[in-house]
Design an enzyme around this catalytic site. Structure first.
Site, PDB file in Angstrom:
ATOM      1  N   HIS A  52      28.279  48.731  20.928  1.00  0.00           N
ATOM      2  CA  HIS A  52      28.087  48.092  22.230  1.00  0.00           C
ATOM      3  C   HIS A  52      26.653  47.614  22.361  1.00  0.00           C
ATOM      4  O   HIS A  52      25.715  48.365  22.111  1.00  0.00           O
ATOM      5  CB  HIS A  52      28.394  49.070  23.358  1.00  0.00           C
ATOM      6  CG  HIS A  52      28.136  48.483  24.708  1.00  0.00           C
ATOM      7  ND1 HIS A  52      29.058  47.701  25.352  1.00  0.00           N
ATOM      8  CD2 HIS A  52      27.049  48.533  25.515  1.00  0.00           C
ATOM      9  CE1 HIS A  52      28.548  47.305  26.500  1.00  0.00           C
ATOM     10  NE2 HIS A  52      27.330  47.795  26.622  1.00  0.00           N
ATOM     11  N   ASP A  90      34.638  51.885  37.949  1.00  0.00           N
ATOM     12  CA  ASP A  90      33.414  51.189  37.525  1.00  0.00           C
ATOM     13  C   ASP A  90      33.452  49.729  37.940  1.00  0.00           C
ATOM     14  O   ASP A  90      32.448  49.200  38.422  1.00  0.00           O
ATOM     15  CB  ASP A  90      33.229  51.296  36.009  1.00  0.00           C
ATOM     16  CG  ASP A  90      32.058  50.434  35.567  1.00  0.00           C
ATOM     17  OD1 ASP A  90      30.925  50.769  35.937  1.00  0.00           O
ATOM     18  OD2 ASP A  90      32.290  49.407  34.901  1.00  0.00           O
ATOM     19  N   ARG A 109      27.544  47.119  43.576  1.00  0.00           N
ATOM     20  CA  ARG A 109      26.115  47.234  43.232  1.00  0.00           C
ATOM     21  C   ARG A 109      25.470  45.866  43.135  1.00  0.00           C
ATOM     22  O   ARG A 109      24.317  45.676  43.535  1.00  0.00           O
ATOM     23  CB  ARG A 109      25.966  47.978  41.896  1.00  0.00           C
ATOM     24  CG  ARG A 109      26.239  49.478  42.009  1.00  0.00           C
ATOM     25  CD  ARG A 109      26.394  50.104  40.630  1.00  0.00           C
ATOM     26  NE  ARG A 109      25.236  49.854  39.788  1.00  0.00           N
ATOM     27  CZ  ARG A 109      25.271  49.788  38.454  1.00  0.00           C
ATOM     28  NH1 ARG A 109      26.410  49.977  37.825  1.00  0.00           N
ATOM     29  NH2 ARG A 109      24.175  49.555  37.776  1.00  0.00           N
ATOM     30  N   SER A 166      28.002  53.307  33.988  1.00  0.00           N
ATOM     31  CA  SER A 166      28.867  52.125  33.967  1.00  0.00           C
ATOM     32  C   SER A 166      29.251  51.781  32.530  1.00  0.00           C
ATOM     33  O   SER A 166      30.432  51.619  32.201  1.00  0.00           O
ATOM     34  CB  SER A 166      28.142  50.949  34.628  1.00  0.00           C
ATOM     35  OG  SER A 166      28.901  49.773  34.501  1.00  0.00           O
ATOM     36  N   LYS A 196      33.210  52.897  30.471  1.00  0.00           N
ATOM     37  CA  LYS A 196      34.104  51.943  29.800  1.00  0.00           C
ATOM     38  C   LYS A 196      34.257  52.295  28.322  1.00  0.00           C
ATOM     39  O   LYS A 196      35.356  52.205  27.764  1.00  0.00           O
ATOM     40  CB  LYS A 196      33.561  50.522  29.971  1.00  0.00           C
ATOM     41  CG  LYS A 196      33.756  50.004  31.393  1.00  0.00           C
ATOM     42  CD  LYS A 196      33.165  48.637  31.606  1.00  0.00           C
ATOM     43  CE  LYS A 196      31.655  48.692  31.650  1.00  0.00           C
ATOM     44  NZ  LYS A 196      31.024  47.531  32.297  1.00  0.00           N
TER      45      LYS A 196
END
Lengths: 434, 434
Positions: B82, B161, B168, B183, B187
């Site tokens: 990621h 989320d 947010r 967050s 995921k």
């Protein structure tokens, strides 16, 4: 300008400009800025604070979110007083007619009770026929014709404050000094009076628990009022034990009338005179406090204040004969005297517990919209500082339900502290902030 | 338990229990806790922070607010990588097939570009026919059959989320370390991989501008991942100038394929190998980094990685012939080379400005839901550190609109810093957090 940037700026602890605050309050009032944005902003204000200038800008923005009454055509000076909320606080019922009886116009928009704290409108509505829901036109007409009016806030008064307050209540952002001060002052400014005396309560039966908190709030509100062009002062007064002897709507009306007749409890009379004297001083109606107090005592002694009370109640549709006939007021089915369970000095009567007990009896509101039983309550006699022997009278309890009576009796007895020694007595008026 | 009490607790800087965090996240997901309460809570978290334990509890609560994929029936170990988001970051297009070509299953749910930062799915969709919207069943089936899958998040992945992130974004509570970390990690955890390498970007073209911020985020995410039972490491890599030469969706696909063919820009190849090596090490597929790098270079050199790329694209409906025929990709109408306006060393190419320029060309999104022109972009050659003479090639600009071309050219030239001296070069990989 974007709401999210204004939130971020306050989040970083920076100072918002008047333009930014106006943009935010106006957008929020119109529903263009969402509740969730106002909630995040309120939390940022809570944790980062606001300068006096920011708080003043917020106050004025909220005041101008709806109609701002202009009473200058009625009188060059209109007086108002405001209490931050306490237990047994029927001061307005005495001070408003007392000051008005000296020819000074008193125009006040007042609130209802919530939680431990009672509300002036609820007390007045114990009088059959009394109307607290005047229109703006009725408010100004009565002020012009009678020189005294006390009514509920009209719907269009500081709507931004109403909306923000509802949000603060559910987002843990109530107890923020700038948010409390701007909430109170926005309504005061919108209501049109230009002379304002604030009665900031401190102690167990008040929202401000310490003198430091109360002083900070008082100083902030006085600064805001002055920056907004008002003549303003704040009295900081003790709210550890209930104010006066009576707590409960009809019972407090009786105590207020007794006070106007010259038979009020000494400590409550002193409180009313202190608040009223500040109003006279701000209005240039007295040279010094001693002069103010002399004028006020005279108006009590010769019946002018009581007469003004009757005229006021009558003007708002209430049964003015109540002044001579307390039987016109609702009376509870169960009225019993409770005696001291032990010998000793009364060292304390926890005002918050007393306020909550009256709510449980049905005389207050646990939540907005609850209906009120005006008859129930309690009358304390004697109070803190007195020496009692076991079996001496302590208080009289008024209830409409035996189970509630029993629970209230136990809760009230538990609210007492007894001591073998005479307790140090707290001054009722801690200080005056100008 | 009441939401307002949980907000107040965090407002006071206290530590929330796992039960309180679960209550809040579950209530928010079901709509029982209002947006404005979550907004006030998020601001309190922003300003008061969270302990690692609180952040882990928040991550797990959000991960379990929807379906959590269990991929253990498919393979005992599934790998994911990621990136925290950058400019020219086509790493996944190389690393996923490279690692998968060594027999290690790579299953990744990816995102789309927003603002200056590009998105892997947008790049892949430059390939005709490529499907990024697999169902959960298609995701797992493809992982099982091909050992590689990259798809968009399914709707039911960590819905808390998704809901909180949207809030947010409009309440100035994005840039909070615990909220960012939870967050991302919620995921990752819901997507089912049990081996995760994070690529945390730092610099002008990244969300984390300083190495201290990036390190703090990386350490926090690694801690959360480990507490959640994942094998995890984080690479902190430089994002001051764009990664590789190409920025723009189709142009980046070409650069990724060139890299798989062994012709990638040295710096980008190094970056891919570093990330892939960490994946091999966590999967116990290499004894040490040198061993991992050797295996990876071999898979690049003998065409295994390129072959895996083709099989992957084909499996997801894309035109795998793109590997041999770049003409299958969309190409911009205007393609022009821009030359150096002066002599000197290239000291900097501001990555954020580059990313925003590509958005302006139509190759990215200013706001969610904007459509994308896959053809446009820019190819930089040479890059930071090179010495150029006035008139030497600097970059090639791909645009579909002359006015946008002119604006992009000016903005890109302004993104350059030239220096008479050779600049100090920044290491591409700053560090690895384990």
């Amino acid at each position: 300008m974007r709401a999210v940037d204004i939130i971020a700026k306050k989040r970083e602890g920076e100072t918002l400009t008047r333009e930014e605050i106006n943009f935010f309050v106006q957008g929020f009032t119109r529903g263009e800025i969402a509740d969730y944005q106002a909630a995040a902003w309120a939390m940022a204000v809570y944790l980062r604070g606001m300068t006096n200038e920011e708080t003043t800008a917020l106050t004025l923005a909220m005041a101008h979110s709806g109609q701002v009454l202009d009473l200058s055509a009625i009188a060059p000076r209109v007086l108002d007083k405001h209490s931050s909320g306490g237990v047994g606080d029927k001061t307005t019922l005495v001070v408003a007619p007392l000051v008005a009886s000296l020819g000074l116009p008193v125009g006040k928009m007042s609130g209802r009770g919530l939680g431990f704290s009672g509300g002036t409108l609820d007390k007045l509505e114990a009088i059959p026929g009394f109307r607290a829901d005047l229109t703006t036109a009725e408010f100004t007409t009565q002020l012009e014709n009678y020189g005294i009016v006390v009514s509920g806030q009209t719907h269009d008064l500081a709507p931004a404050d109403g909306k923000l307050y509802a949000l603060r209540d559910v987002t843990a952002t109530v107890s923020s000094l700038p948010l409390i001060a701007s909430s109170i002052m926005s309504k005061k400014i919108a209501a049109g009076a230009n002379i304002i005396v604030l009665d900031v309560k401190v102690g167990r039966g008040a929202f401000m628990k310490t003198e430091a908190e109360a002083t900070a709030l008082a100083e902030l509100m006085v600064k805001i009022g002055r920056l907004a062009g008002r003549r303003i002062a704040a009295v900081i007064s003790d709210m550890n034990q209930p104010l006066g002897n009576a707590v409960g709507n009809a019972l407090e009306v009786i105590e207020a009338i007794e006070t106007l007749k010259g038979h009020g409890p000494a400590e409550f009379v002193e409180h009313c005179l202190s608040v009223a004297a500040q109003m006279l001083l701000l209005a240039d109606a007295a040279r010094a406090e001693a002069d103010a107090l002399a004028q006020l005592r005279a108006a009590l002694a010769d019946g002018r204040a009581l007469k003004k009370f009757g005229a006021w109640i009558d003007a708002q549709g209430g049964a003015a004969r109540v002044v001579d006939d307390y039987a016109l007021l609702p009376r509870a089915r169960i009225v019993e005297e409770i005696v001291a369970p032990q010998d000793g000095f009364i060292a304390g009567i926890n005002a918050e517990q007393v306020g909550l007990t009256v709510v449980d009896l049905g005389g207050g509101r646990a939540k907005k919209g609850d209906t009120i039983d005006h008859a129930v309550g309690v009358v304390f006699q004697p109070k803190v500082g007195a020496r009692v022997a076991r079996g001496d009278p302590l208080f009289t309890l008024h209830a409409n339900d035996r189970a509630k009576f029993d629970a209230a009796k136990a809760r009230l007895l538990a609210a007492y502290t007894f001591s073998p020694h005479a307790p140090a007595l707290v001054e009722l008026i801690h200080k005056v902030v100008r």
